[in-house]
Design an enzyme around this catalytic site. Structure first.
Site, mmCIF file in Angstrom:
data_model
loop_
_atom_site.group_PDB
_atom_site.id
_atom_site.type_symbol
_atom_site.label_atom_id
_atom_site.label_comp_id
_atom_site.label_asym_id
_atom_site.label_seq_id
_atom_site.Cartn_x
_atom_site.Cartn_y
_atom_site.Cartn_z
ATOM 1 N N HIS A 175 10.166 -66.843 -60.825
ATOM 2 C CA HIS A 175 8.703 -67.110 -60.016
ATOM 3 C C HIS A 175 8.333 -68.808 -60.283
ATOM 4 O O HIS A 175 7.285 -69.279 -60.586
ATOM 5 C CB HIS A 175 7.546 -66.275 -60.030
ATOM 6 C CG HIS A 175 7.990 -65.006 -59.665
ATOM 7 N ND1 HIS A 175 6.874 -64.095 -59.221
ATOM 8 C CD2 HIS A 175 9.059 -64.396 -59.206
ATOM 9 C CE1 HIS A 175 7.656 -62.941 -58.860
ATOM 10 N NE2 HIS A 175 8.685 -63.192 -58.830
ATOM 11 N N GLN A 181 15.810 -67.566 -62.393
ATOM 12 C CA GLN A 181 15.226 -68.202 -61.036
ATOM 13 C C GLN A 181 15.237 -69.737 -61.117
ATOM 14 O O GLN A 181 14.882 -70.205 -60.200
ATOM 15 C CB GLN A 181 14.318 -67.566 -60.488
ATOM 16 C CG GLN A 181 14.393 -65.688 -60.169
ATOM 17 C CD GLN A 181 13.230 -65.225 -59.729
ATOM 18 O OE1 GLN A 181 12.231 -65.832 -59.514
ATOM 19 N NE2 GLN A 181 13.205 -64.135 -59.521
ATOM 20 N N TYR A 237 -5.888 -66.654 -51.646
ATOM 21 C CA TYR A 237 -5.062 -65.939 -50.886
ATOM 22 C C TYR A 237 -4.853 -64.456 -51.598
ATOM 23 O O TYR A 237 -3.885 -63.914 -51.310
ATOM 24 C CB TYR A 237 -3.837 -66.489 -50.518
ATOM 25 C CG TYR A 237 -4.264 -67.555 -49.423
ATOM 26 C CD1 TYR A 237 -3.946 -67.284 -48.123
ATOM 27 C CD2 TYR A 237 -4.860 -68.916 -49.641
ATOM 28 C CE1 TYR A 237 -4.520 -68.114 -46.946
ATOM 29 C CE2 TYR A 237 -5.010 -69.811 -48.543
ATOM 30 C CZ TYR A 237 -5.163 -69.257 -47.401
ATOM 31 O OH TYR A 237 -5.470 -70.157 -46.361
ATOM 32 N N GLU A 242 4.658 -62.394 -47.397
ATOM 33 C CA GLU A 242 3.537 -63.046 -46.449
ATOM 34 C C GLU A 242 3.782 -64.175 -45.813
ATOM 35 O O GLU A 242 4.493 -65.276 -46.427
ATOM 36 C CB GLU A 242 2.247 -63.379 -47.474
ATOM 37 C CG GLU A 242 1.739 -61.942 -47.942
ATOM 38 C CD GLU A 242 0.121 -62.311 -48.864
ATOM 39 O OE1 GLU A 242 -0.256 -61.424 -49.308
ATOM 40 O OE2 GLU A 242 -0.053 -63.507 -48.872
ATOM 41 N N TYR A 249 7.129 -52.731 -58.502
ATOM 42 C CA TYR A 249 8.558 -52.410 -58.301
ATOM 43 C C TYR A 249 8.696 -50.904 -58.831
ATOM 44 O O TYR A 249 9.548 -50.453 -58.599
ATOM 45 C CB TYR A 249 9.570 -53.246 -59.025
ATOM 46 C CG TYR A 249 9.517 -54.510 -58.477
ATOM 47 C CD1 TYR A 249 9.899 -54.759 -57.156
ATOM 48 C CD2 TYR A 249 8.850 -55.605 -58.892
ATOM 49 C CE1 TYR A 249 10.027 -56.026 -56.463
ATOM 50 C CE2 TYR A 249 8.726 -57.116 -58.361
ATOM 51 C CZ TYR A 249 9.598 -57.166 -57.107
ATOM 52 O OH TYR A 249 9.488 -58.231 -56.204
#
Length: 408
Positions: free
Chosen positions: A181, A112, A286, A276, A297
């Site tokens: 991420h 990613q 949060y 979210e 998963y």
């Protein structure tokens, strides 16, 4: 069951909603992945659709592009785009890219990673300064999300150029050997400070560091344009915290925008369920991965499987099943007056744009604009049209322009 309680919660909210939201049920009708989880308040998920969808005409304005991650409009109306592999391009009015811009630092584009978001300095028209985030190789197989600033020196034709005075002004620390991420989006506040979102790097146990203020994983940061720390950041003076931190306990934030009223909004990827929408505020936690909607998963709960905890913030809105959110924008324009003030979110799994009309800090309605493609970024163009960056897994990108349908 969750479906029954969610329907009741939505019905409770209908009476307090504007008339445009009262005619249709929620757009999402599939069962949630996390059965038995309850929203914390009415309308936190599965908001009703508006009475009527907005008519949209879609056309492709650029095609055959490399795999893009982000785009920005330059003052002359051309587009500056970032390709995941590590190149910046300027697209002409015909949608064709010029030569790759020289001077971009090396990126780690495994998984990613890559060249991520781009943002123009508020004074770009005079300074030519741009900011960009990227997964920076740090040696020893490690990497991390970094932010650099540079001056974009364009060639005489305005079709290409080079980056000058490149300087890395922020590094997510510590570095980590992983390929997931990274986040990341950039958004300028009215006071000139720059918000930087980063992911928590996904793996167990490193994702737990989203709850550790001494680690730069799973945070929103707030820095000055030169990389220094604003004096009023919430953890300035705390020896156990990184002073750049604005908010914490996030998962993988791939959307951020500062609304015209100066408030920051973000979207982040949840696990299997639990994407979210948040309005991150200074110093607040949060929750990830202690609290979250959705499941892992592998079908098991995340941690203790709880969705609420004292001292941790609830999302403004969540999706289960997920939309896989990416770039976002607040619509301010004349092309779609029905959307004015709405939050537009690119959906990778939703394969289109998710339109959230707001009633203060709550979602009043959710509309989906299907585009039959993974949407990586969303921008509002100078004339009020909406532009969407598509991506194909392992392939290239195109850019779509959305305008009001003639009969809308």
């Amino acid at each position: 069951m969750r479906l029954i309680s969610t329907a009741l919660a939505s019905a409770t909210l209908l009476a307090a909603m504007p008339a445009f939201a009262q005619s249709r049920g929620p757009v999402e009708t599939k069962p949630p992945n996390a059965r038995g989880q309850e929203p914390a308040f009415a309308g936190q998920t599965r908001a009703p659709q508006p009475a009527q969808d907005v008519g949209v005409k879609t056309e492709t304005v650029a095609d055959g592009l490399p795999h893009l991650w982000s785009m920005e409009f330059l003052p002359d109306g051309r587009m500056l785009v970032a390709a995941k592999a590590g190149n910046l391009y300027i697209l002409g009015k015909d949608g064709k890219p010029g030569e790759a811009i020289d001077g971009v630092p090396k990126v780690d584009d495994d998984g990613q990673g890559g060249l991520l978001d781009i943002a123009l300095a508020p004074d770009f028209a005079t300074s030519g300064t741009i900011f960009f985030s990227f997964s920076e190789p740090r040696g020893g197989g490690k990497n991390g999300t970094s932010v650099a600033r540079a001056r974009l020196a364009r060639n005489d034709a305005g079709t290409s150029g080079r980056l000058e005075d490149v300087k890395v002004i922020f590094q997510q620390k510590p570095a980590y050997d992983g390929d997931k991420h990274f986040g990341s989006r950039l958004a300028f506040a009215p006071d000139g400070a720059l918000f930087v979102t980063v992911g928590e790097r996904s793996d167990t146990p490193i994702r737990d560091r989203a709850q550790d203020l001494s680690y730069g994983m799973g945070k929103v940061f707030r820095i000055e344009p030169d990389g220094s720390v604003p004096d009023d950041n919430p953890f300035v003076g705390d020896s156990k915290a990184q002073p750049e931190i604005w908010s914490w306990g996030h998962r993988n934030l791939q959307g951020a925008v500062v609304a015209p009223d100066g408030r920051l909004w973000t979207v982040e990827h949840g696990p299997k369920g639990g994407d979210e929408l948040n309005h991150p505020q200074a110093g607040k936690n949060y929750g990830w991965p202690i609290i979250t909607y959705g499941i892992d998963y592998n079908g098991k709960p995340i941690g203790d499987g709880i969705t609420k905890h004292e001292g941790m913030e609830q999302p403004v809105y969540y999706w289960d099943p997920v939309i896989a959110p990416s770039g976002m924008a607040v619509y301010e324009g004349d092309e779609f007056p029905q959307w004015r003030g709405a939050i537009l979110i690119g959906g990778l799994v939703a394969r289109g744009i998710v339109v959230l009309r707001m009633d203060g800090d709550r979602v009043a309605s959710e509309e989906r604009v299907p585009l039959e493609a993974r949407i990586r970024d969303v921008k509002v163009g100078p004339g009020g049209a909406v532009y969407a960056v598509t991506e194909t897994r392992g392939g290239g990108s195109s850019i779509l322009r959305l305008t009001a349908a003639p009969d809308a």
